[in-house]
Scaffold this motif. Sequence first.
Motif, PDB file in Angstrom:
ATOM      1  N   THR B  98      11.456  -9.801  -3.353  1.00  0.00           N
ATOM      2  CA  THR B  98      11.697  -8.388  -3.041  1.00  0.00           C
ATOM      3  C   THR B  98      10.391  -7.587  -3.305  1.00  0.00           C
ATOM      4  O   THR B  98       9.687  -7.625  -4.442  1.00  0.00           O
ATOM      5  CB  THR B  98      12.691  -7.712  -3.734  1.00  0.00           C
ATOM      6  N   LEU B  99       9.907  -7.010  -2.062  1.00  0.00           N
ATOM      7  CA  LEU B  99       8.706  -6.083  -2.437  1.00  0.00           C
ATOM      8  C   LEU B  99       9.159  -4.677  -2.177  1.00  0.00           C
ATOM      9  O   LEU B  99       9.687  -4.294  -1.186  1.00  0.00           O
ATOM     10  CB  LEU B  99       7.620  -6.469  -1.275  1.00  0.00           C
ATOM     11  N   GLY B 100       9.302  -3.873  -3.371  1.00  0.00           N
ATOM     12  CA  GLY B 100       9.556  -2.638  -3.490  1.00  0.00           C
ATOM     13  C   GLY B 100       8.576  -1.591  -3.642  1.00  0.00           C
ATOM     14  O   GLY B 100       7.746  -1.612  -4.393  1.00  0.00           O
ATOM     15  N   VAL B 101       8.651  -0.647  -2.828  1.00  0.00           N
ATOM     16  CA  VAL B 101       7.677   0.642  -2.724  1.00  0.00           C
ATOM     17  C   VAL B 101       8.300   1.730  -3.091  1.00  0.00           C
ATOM     18  O   VAL B 101       9.367   1.968  -2.584  1.00  0.00           O
ATOM     19  CB  VAL B 101       6.960   0.777  -1.059  1.00  0.00           C
ATOM     20  N   CYS B 102       7.833   2.295  -4.056  1.00  0.00           N
ATOM     21  CA  CYS B 102       8.425   3.729  -4.682  1.00  0.00           C
ATOM     22  C   CYS B 102       8.104   4.711  -3.742  1.00  0.00           C
ATOM     23  O   CYS B 102       6.851   4.841  -3.592  1.00  0.00           O
ATOM     24  CB  CYS B 102       8.202   3.903  -6.222  1.00  0.00           C
ATOM     25  N   THR B 103       9.358   5.282  -2.837  1.00  0.00           N
ATOM     26  CA  THR B 103       9.044   6.449  -2.147  1.00  0.00           C
ATOM     27  C   THR B 103       9.818   7.447  -2.652  1.00  0.00           C
ATOM     28  O   THR B 103      10.029   8.519  -2.247  1.00  0.00           O
ATOM     29  CB  THR B 103       9.352   6.019  -0.798  1.00  0.00           C
ATOM     30  N   MET B 110       1.524  10.524  -4.134  1.00  0.00           N
ATOM     31  CA  MET B 110       0.324   9.872  -4.475  1.00  0.00           C
ATOM     32  C   MET B 110       0.293   8.931  -3.575  1.00  0.00           C
ATOM     33  O   MET B 110      -1.003   8.109  -3.958  1.00  0.00           O
ATOM     34  CB  MET B 110       0.613   9.408  -5.992  1.00  0.00           C
ATOM     35  N   GLY B 111       0.903   8.601  -2.638  1.00  0.00           N
ATOM     36  CA  GLY B 111       0.386   7.443  -1.719  1.00  0.00           C
ATOM     37  C   GLY B 111       1.467   6.388  -1.114  1.00  0.00           C
ATOM     38  O   GLY B 111       1.379   5.811  -0.446  1.00  0.00           O
ATOM     39  N   GLY B 112       2.722   6.660  -1.913  1.00  0.00           N
ATOM     40  CA  GLY B 112       3.916   5.564  -1.562  1.00  0.00           C
ATOM     41  C   GLY B 112       4.397   5.585  -0.119  1.00  0.00           C
ATOM     42  O   GLY B 112       4.447   4.662   0.386  1.00  0.00           O
ATOM     43  N   ASP B 113       4.106   6.929   0.634  1.00  0.00           N
ATOM     44  CA  ASP B 113       4.468   7.019   1.903  1.00  0.00           C
ATOM     45  C   ASP B 113       3.534   6.249   2.905  1.00  0.00           C
ATOM     46  O   ASP B 113       4.225   5.657   3.682  1.00  0.00           O
ATOM     47  CB  ASP B 113       4.702   8.547   2.265  1.00  0.00           C
ATOM     48  N   GLU B 139      11.727  -3.104   0.695  1.00  0.00           N
ATOM     49  CA  GLU B 139      12.558  -2.290  -0.004  1.00  0.00           C
ATOM     50  C   GLU B 139      11.847  -0.960  -0.041  1.00  0.00           C
ATOM     51  O   GLU B 139      10.870  -0.919  -0.899  1.00  0.00           O
ATOM     52  CB  GLU B 139      13.486  -2.695  -1.171  1.00  0.00           C
ATOM     53  N   ARG B 140      12.345   0.313   0.110  1.00  0.00           N
ATOM     54  CA  ARG B 140      12.045   1.665  -0.298  1.00  0.00           C
ATOM     55  C   ARG B 140      12.832   1.681  -1.750  1.00  0.00           C
ATOM     56  O   ARG B 140      14.328   1.684  -1.593  1.00  0.00           O
ATOM     57  CB  ARG B 140      12.445   2.579   0.582  1.00  0.00           C
ATOM     58  N   ILE B 141      12.197   1.844  -2.690  1.00  0.00           N
ATOM     59  CA  ILE B 141      12.853   1.960  -4.115  1.00  0.00           C
ATOM     60  C   ILE B 141      12.899   3.263  -4.556  1.00  0.00           C
ATOM     61  O   ILE B 141      11.741   4.004  -4.341  1.00  0.00           O
ATOM     62  CB  ILE B 141      12.305   1.023  -5.127  1.00  0.00           C
ATOM     63  N   GLU B 142      13.695   3.426  -5.562  1.00  0.00           N
ATOM     64  CA  GLU B 142      13.656   4.820  -6.135  1.00  0.00           C
ATOM     65  C   GLU B 142      12.952   4.797  -7.408  1.00  0.00           C
ATOM     66  O   GLU B 142      12.250   3.678  -7.770  1.00  0.00           O
ATOM     67  CB  GLU B 142      15.032   5.317  -6.794  1.00  0.00           C
TER      68      GLU B 142
END
Lengths: 438, 237
Positions: B98-103, B110-113, B139-142
């Motif tokens: 699972t590759l989760g990017v904090c958005t 800070m660059g997550g988007d 995944e877009r993660i919290e």
Amino acid sequence: MSTQLTPILTRFWDDPRSWTLATYEKHDGYKALKKAVTMPPADLVQMTKDSGMRGRGGAGFPTGMKWGFLPPPDGGPRYLVVNADESEPGTCKDTPLMMAAPQLLIEGVVITSFAIGCNHAFIYLRGEVVHVYRRLMRAVEEAYAAGYLGKNILGSGFDLEVTVLAGAGAYICGEETALLDSLEGRRGQPRLKPPFPAVAGLYARPTVVNNVESIASVPAILLHGASWFAGMGTEKSTGFGIFSLSGHVANPGQYEAPLGITLRELLEMAGGMRDPNHKLKFWTPGGSSTPMFTDAHLDVPLDFESVAAAGSMLGTRALQIFDDTVSVVRAVSRWTDFYAHESCGKCTPCREGTFWLKQIMERLEHGNGSQDDIDKLLDICDNILFRSFCALGDASTSCITSAVQYFREEFEAGMHTSAAEMFPPAASTLFAKETVSA
Amino acid sequence: MITDGNPNYGVVPSTGTAAYPADVLASLRADAELTMARYPRARSALLPMLHLVQSVDGYVSLRGIELCADLLGLTAAEVSGVATFYTQFKRHPNGTYTLGVCTNTLCAIMGGDEIWASISEYLGIGHDETTEDGQVTLERIECNAACDYAPVVMANWEFFDNQTPASTKALADDLRSGAPVTPSRGASRVCSFKQVSRVLAGFTDGLADEGVGAGPASLAGLKVARLAKVDDGKAQK
């Protein structure tokens, strides 16, 4: 600089293998427990009351009083549940604490359990931090092997079992009664209070639910004394706490300081703003659930009373710093997405309200807002605040109402211009320079 | 939605209804019993047991739901009611990673988007979708409690701090090709989704002593305090 940092919980985090029992014992580890088991439990409760420590998980309820609310023993089980479900946006103190120094928490758990007469304690960790879970499980293993957990701890006749479990991704489980439901193997939805957990908590038995940092502070209070702790901080917000700086600051990170320190002081310690050409625009004192502040609040002492008097909440001391490259509408819109996503669905104001707020914030972010959107936002907030089942609903309104209060013109601009047009997102990123030069 | 005439307890699509092989079932039952024994009341083991199901099936399968229900004396509907509440419980087969990017706001700004947009385009998948090779689920993660390291990317719930679009693409490439990958703060390697699920069920994998105690940002205040102490000492002399 008047206020000095006070590394107490963080004091040995840079030791190689700081997480092991051997390292912890080199740094006074379990000395407090040895003292505790020779004391009457009631004295430990009194000591915690005398220290004045208020819960470090956000709400700030006095920890010792929470312990004192347990009814007298009736022969049945009583539980300690540590809330390690750190998920409040901006909050990032318990996670590094448990990664670097899990034994601090375990010693706090044993002392607290001894104080309240609990023989089975639980640590509920959020599931999205697997290495922290490994460290906690290892810490418990080591503590059992050393005789700090298990039967007849240090020959005192006191028995304690500790179970650490991993949640599965739900912000609402940070709410203490939702956490208890989750720990009972249910959907994590909050319970009606009263009865409070002290009376009917886990399995409807008397239960103390405390934050990681609160429990981890207990050994230090016992070693150095309640008056030592109360001598730090302010009169009503005693002691020290970890302040987490993130965002547009030169050196983001964890800064452990007495309560009452100001953002101006902390920023100075953290090397100032990331880019001196961009000034502080807005910040959260205690996570996204606390009304935002602006550069007018740089000198507000960060203690429970002063922050409240200035219109916000100390929360978890999660200082998210945003400079003037950032659109407040974009920031609030994203937080609103978060609350809509995490609303558990139990009560109507929060479930429906956050969903409506999200749609309006999206319109405003994209420059498609309509004339009455700001009033509508505030009206919905008014219908959620104090009408929701738990604090999640209330929290969803904080960023909106405070942002409209301080930056109404940006919301008005959202009726015709998108946030990205007014505040190009690339300028705010960590790699802004990389993007520009490429 | 494909249901194949089978009950669908929130699993989309409903797959994996073949019974567990006898040996798998036996070890699952044994592990579940160990899990239940950790609690005064067995139902408290449900979340760990669902992690356990994921460690075998790679998601919360129908047969896994039925097994939990059977062991705990619940209905399958009660179990799926719990499983579908939590985002870490997957309703269809997950990738190996699972590759989760904090958005959430801070990381997003800070660059997550930018990271999300670039990695989603690069892999050609959106939220909760998996690459065709079955390796990476995006995944877009919290907020993942590492704001001082923003923007943050998680790979099977290990921390990758201060990421950029380029570093995240490289991470995805390495995960897909099987090249060694080391988290910023975590074990020496990223374990598979199934292996990590077993840890989350409460079964240790012996990797606790790997990795750092604290990253640089976690030590920022301590460093300042130490320098201030040195300065104080000098001033007193």
